[in-house]
Scaffold this motif. Structure first.
Motif, short mmCIF file in Angstrom:
data_model
loop_
_atom_site.label_atom_id
_atom_site.label_comp_id
_atom_site.label_asym_id
_atom_site.label_seq_id
_atom_site.Cartn_x
_atom_site.Cartn_y
_atom_site.Cartn_z
N GLY A 117 74.09 -7.72 -96.03
CA GLY A 117 74.24 -9.03 -95.40
C GLY A 117 75.59 -9.23 -94.74
N LYS A 118 76.18 -8.17 -94.27
CA LYS A 118 77.50 -8.26 -93.63
C LYS A 118 77.35 -8.90 -92.26
N VAL A 119 78.24 -9.82 -91.97
CA VAL A 119 78.23 -10.49 -90.67
C VAL A 119 79.64 -10.45 -90.09
N GLY A 120 79.71 -10.57 -88.80
CA GLY A 120 80.99 -10.59 -88.13
C GLY A 120 80.97 -9.68 -86.92
N GLU A 121 81.95 -9.88 -86.09
CA GLU A 121 82.03 -9.14 -84.82
C GLU A 121 82.17 -7.64 -85.05
N TYR B 88 81.14 -5.79 -87.57
CA TYR B 88 79.87 -5.22 -88.02
C TYR B 88 78.88 -5.14 -86.86
N ASN B 89 78.86 -6.16 -86.03
CA ASN B 89 77.98 -6.14 -84.86
C ASN B 89 78.35 -5.00 -83.92
N LYS B 90 79.64 -4.75 -83.75
CA LYS B 90 80.08 -3.66 -82.89
C LYS B 90 79.68 -2.30 -83.46
N ILE C 272 84.44 2.23 -80.15
CA ILE C 272 84.29 1.25 -81.23
C ILE C 272 84.74 1.81 -82.58
N PRO C 273 84.37 3.05 -82.94
CA PRO C 273 84.82 3.56 -84.24
C PRO C 273 86.35 3.66 -84.35
N ASP C 274 87.02 3.94 -83.25
CA ASP C 274 88.48 4.04 -83.28
C ASP C 274 89.12 2.70 -83.63
#
Length: 78
Positions: free
Chosen positions: A51-55, A57-59, A13-15
């Motif tokens: 309050g960050k949202v999105g795929e 950020y979830n990952k 995920i970090p990559d």
């Protein structure tokens, strides 16, 4: 078998989100001013606090939780 595939996916995920992770690390480094290392929980807290949202950020939250469950505390990703 499927859990092994999920584990491999989480590891990378970090990559896939290097710019986002770098931005978060920069913000945390400014906040801590080099007084301590960045923890995985710091990344999670920053994402939630802002309050960050999105795929993506979830990952990142998923990756941080994975690393915490492995017993790691401090981010060692440059």
């Amino acid at each position: 078998m499927k859990t092994d595939q999920n584990r491999v996916h989480i590891k990378y995920i970090p990559d896939y989100n290097i710019k986002l992770l770098s931005e978060i690390q920069r913000k945390l480094n400014e906040k801590f001013q080099g007084k301590r290392e960045i923890m995985y929980s710091d990344i999670i807290n920053l994402i939630i606090r802002e309050g960050k949202v999105g795929e993506n950020y979830n990952k990142l939250i998923l990756w941080c939780n994975y690393k915490i469950r492995l017993g790691e505390t401090f981010v060692d990703y440059k």
